[in-house]
Motif scaffolding. Structure first.
Motif, short mmCIF file in Angstrom:
data_model
loop_
_atom_site.label_atom_id
_atom_site.label_comp_id
_atom_site.label_asym_id
_atom_site.label_seq_id
_atom_site.Cartn_x
_atom_site.Cartn_y
_atom_site.Cartn_z
N GLY A 1 0.79 -1.23 0.00
CA GLY A 1 0.00 0.00 0.00
C GLY A 1 0.81 1.27 0.00
N ALA A 2 2.10 1.21 -0.34
CA ALA A 2 2.93 2.41 -0.38
C ALA A 2 2.50 3.31 -1.53
CB ALA A 2 4.41 2.03 -0.54
N HIS A 3 2.68 4.63 -1.36
CA HIS A 3 2.39 5.58 -2.42
C HIS A 3 3.50 5.49 -3.47
CE1 HIS A 3 -0.66 8.37 -0.30
NE2 HIS A 3 -0.64 7.19 0.30
N LEU A 4 3.11 5.47 -4.74
CA LEU A 4 4.06 5.26 -5.84
C LEU A 4 4.13 6.51 -6.71
CD1 LEU A 4 3.01 1.63 -6.87
CD2 LEU A 4 4.68 2.35 -5.15
N HIS A 5 5.36 6.85 -7.13
CA HIS A 5 5.59 8.09 -7.87
C HIS A 5 6.56 7.79 -9.03
CE1 HIS A 5 4.00 10.01 -4.21
NE2 HIS A 5 4.80 9.17 -3.57
N PRO A 6 6.07 7.79 -10.30
CA PRO A 6 6.98 7.60 -11.43
C PRO A 6 7.77 8.87 -11.70
CG PRO A 6 4.74 7.95 -12.20
CD PRO A 6 4.67 7.94 -10.70
N ILE A 7 9.09 8.75 -11.80
CA ILE A 7 9.97 9.89 -12.06
C ILE A 7 10.70 9.62 -13.36
CG2 ILE A 7 11.92 11.24 -11.21
CD1 ILE A 7 11.10 10.48 -8.38
N GLU A 8 10.44 10.45 -14.36
CA GLU A 8 11.06 10.28 -15.68
C GLU A 8 12.37 11.05 -15.74
OE1 GLU A 8 10.04 10.97 -20.44
OE2 GLU A 8 8.56 11.44 -18.89
N LEU A 9 13.44 10.34 -16.04
CA LEU A 9 14.76 10.94 -16.19
C LEU A 9 15.07 11.11 -17.68
CD1 LEU A 9 16.80 8.91 -13.53
CD2 LEU A 9 15.59 11.06 -13.24
N GLN A 10 15.59 12.26 -18.02
CA GLN A 10 15.99 12.53 -19.40
C GLN A 10 17.44 13.01 -19.42
OE1 GLN A 10 13.10 15.26 -21.03
NE2 GLN A 10 11.52 13.69 -21.18
N GLY A 11 18.31 12.07 -19.11
CA GLY A 11 19.74 12.38 -19.08
C GLY A 11 20.22 12.91 -17.75
N ASP A 12 19.32 13.19 -16.80
CA ASP A 12 19.73 13.68 -15.49
C ASP A 12 19.78 12.53 -14.51
OD1 ASP A 12 17.05 13.34 -15.79
OD2 ASP A 12 16.45 15.28 -15.00
N PHE B 1 20.60 6.82 -9.77
CA PHE B 1 20.08 6.43 -11.08
C PHE B 1 20.35 7.56 -12.07
CE2 PHE B 1 17.79 3.90 -8.07
CZ PHE B 1 17.58 2.67 -8.69
N GLN B 2 20.83 7.19 -13.26
CA GLN B 2 21.12 8.17 -14.30
C GLN B 2 20.72 7.60 -15.65
OE1 GLN B 2 25.35 9.00 -13.62
NE2 GLN B 2 24.80 11.08 -13.02
N GLY B 3 20.49 8.50 -16.62
CA GLY B 3 20.19 8.09 -17.98
C GLY B 3 18.82 8.56 -18.42
N THR B 4 18.22 7.78 -19.35
CA THR B 4 16.90 8.09 -19.89
C THR B 4 15.96 6.93 -19.60
OG1 THR B 4 17.87 9.42 -21.67
CG2 THR B 4 15.61 8.68 -21.97
N GLY B 5 14.92 7.23 -18.86
CA GLY B 5 13.97 6.19 -18.46
C GLY B 5 13.22 6.65 -17.23
#
Length: 530
Positions: free
Chosen positions: A402-413, A451-455
């Motif tokens: 039941g944890a709150h989930l947050h998608p974080i999109e990285l674009q090279g950062d 975490f680094q890169g694109t994804g």
């Protein structure tokens, strides 16, 4: 040269072309199949809040003509003109769709595409085949969407329910209407020109004619009005959601309002007339507290009145919990459930072992080992992640306790997240253990994952977190910190204690972290201490 997109690929329109006056062509066909190709103009909530921006065969252009249906030409089954700099501010997305008109399914279609042409030159093309679909009867092909600037995404997301399901996904509804009697004065339905002559190429000037109100944008010149033709479509009329109107009480004629009620008023008076006692059972013709046949709270507009609760009532109860399919790779179903579409992006997903709660399609789950060196580092730093590898073609639903989930999109950062706060991430991201030096900490240091890169990386928190900008005086309890920007400088606060309640009168706080960095850096803190 045109860029070839795969499903899930995105790009800024400015990276594809400097123009804003664009041609969108769709080619889709199959043996014995008929298609309706449309464009939905959606608001910031991805809803069809203004039905004037549903562009289809019965409504070929938007009010200001920023979106126009051009018809079949240049080998395209259907084509549109889109002028991005004329689209009103309330429209944030243009979704181009294809739906089957009649029997069949999308797996029967042959090779097709959606393409963008600017200045007579094709700049991007997304090709697809029927093998990408199964029983779907509608598909979202591509989107223009506003995210700071206009961007284009190849979607390829299907719906089993056809046009009805597609429209409901965008917040609209299908209003069934009885067929009207034919009228000789009615204009012909919107259809491609009946002339057999081939249309000029896109961008070519039209033959000299009398001035026309609409600009010639690669479409054939408008022919003289054809004689009476039968409508080319018999689809139901499409309408956006409208505010429901309260119906008249059951058994009460509209022309006979109750005592004290204004004629034509839809809602009855809240209280009985002065001096009249409320009866135990409302008499015939008087508005009861909840009149039979009135739209009950929560019932979707358009459901027939008087339908038993086992029908429309059940659908209304389940409506808030239906699957959210936005055409994106990662989609939050609610605060505690995340959906990832493996068919988009073409890359596997690494997720915490045991976090899968449901999946659809052909998906394989395998153990993702860290190797001997990875296990040693993980055991020594406390940043070991037990992962599984999700591959195939389908959708996987992920959750954990039941944890709150947050998608974080990285674009090279990059972003730093503790391993215990990571639920899943794209395999394309690079990750490693990062050390935070400090004196007075047991073991001499703290550790985190970078975490680094694109994804996309999905971060889980206890409760709703707060994101704070990094300033010279930003401090946080290390047990409550979830993540921070990898460019931030992290140092140990001078007020450090080895354990809680070390002596009487101690504040109870342990290790505090101080964050420093240039403007734009951030730290994420949850309302919970480990």
């Amino acid at each position: 040269m045109a860029r070839e997109f795969q499903r899930g690929h995105k790009a800024k329109v400015s990276d594809l072309t400097s123009g804003t006056d664009l041609y969108v062509g769709v080619q889709i066909a199959g043996p014995g199949l008929t298609f309706d190709i449309s464009c939905f103009g959606l608001d910031a909530d991805e809803q069809l809040s203004d039905d004037r921006y549903f562009i289809f065969f019965n409504q070929p252009k938007s009010p200001e003509e920023s979106i126009q249906l051009l018809g079949a030409q240049a080998g395209d089954t259907e084509s549109f003109r889109v002028t991005l700099d004329r689209i009103p501010a309330n429209i944030h997305k243009l979704s181009f769709t294809a739906t089957l008109d009649g029997a069949g399914q999308m797996s029967q279609v042959g090779p097709g595409y959606i393409r963008i042409v600017a200045g007579g030159e094709e700049v991007v093309k997304y090709a697809f085949t029927g093998s990408e679909f199964t029983t779907e009867r509608a598909v979202m092909l591509g989107d223009f969407y506003l995210k700071d600037v206009w961007r284009f995404a190849a979607v390829g997301q299907g719906f089993d329910g056809g046009l009805d399901a597609l429209l409901k996904n965008f917040g609209g509804e299908v209003a069934e209407e009885a067929p009207a009697a034919p009228s000789h004065d009615a204009p012909p339905a919107f259809a491609p020109p009946s002339q057999a002559s081939a249309p000029p190429a896109f961008g070519a000037p039209a033959a000299p004619q009398a001035p026309q109100p609409a600009p010639a944008f690669g479409a054939p010149s408008a022919p003289a009005p054809a004689p009476q033709q039968p409508p080319v479509h018999a689809a139901p009329t499409i309408a956006a959601p409208m505010a429901p109107q309260a119906p008249a009480p059951y058994g009460q004629p509209p022309q006979q309002p109750q005592f004290g009620q204004i004629p034509g008023q839809g809602a009855p008076p809240a209280a009985p007339p002065y001096g009249q006692q409320p009866p135990a059972a409302p008499p015939y013709g008087q508005q009861p507290p909840v009149p039979f046949g009135q739209q009950p709270p929560g019932l979707p507009h358009g459901v027939p009145q008087g339908v038993p609760a086992t029908g429309a009532g059940l659908q209304a109860a389940l409506q808030p919990y239906k699957e959210a399919a936005t055409g994106q790779r990662w989609t939050s179903q609610n605060q505690q459930l995340m959906r990832v579409d493996l068919t988009m992006g073409g890359m596997p997903v690494l997720a915490r072992q045991g976090s899968m709660v449901m999946y659809q399609g052909k998906v394989d789950f395998g153990y993702k080992g860290a190797g001997f060196a990875g296990r040693m580092v993980g055991n020594a730093t406390g940043q070991e992640m037990q992962l599984m590898r999700c591959t195939g073609r389908g959708q996987v639903f992920l959750a954990e306790e039941g944890a709150h989930l947050h998608p974080i999109e990285l674009q090279g950062d990059g972003i730093c997240v503790s391993a215990e706060n990571v639920l899943a991430f794209d395999e394309s991201l690079q990750y490693e253990v990062r050390r935070i030096e400090g004196h007075g900490i047991p073991g001499g240091a703290l550790f985190t994952m970078q975490f680094q890169g694109t994804g996309t990386v999905v971060v889980k928190t206890h409760g709703v977190p707060v994101v704070l900008p990094v300033t010279p005086t930003t401090f946080a309890d290390c047990n409550a910190v979830v993540a921070w920007s990898s460019a931030s400088q992290v140092i140990i606060s001078s007020q450090v204690r080895l354990r809680r309640n070390a002596y009487p009168g101690h504040s109870g706080e342990t290790v505090n972290l101080q964050f420093r960095g240039a403007p734009g850096n951030f730290v994420v803190v949850q309302p919970y201490e480990v």
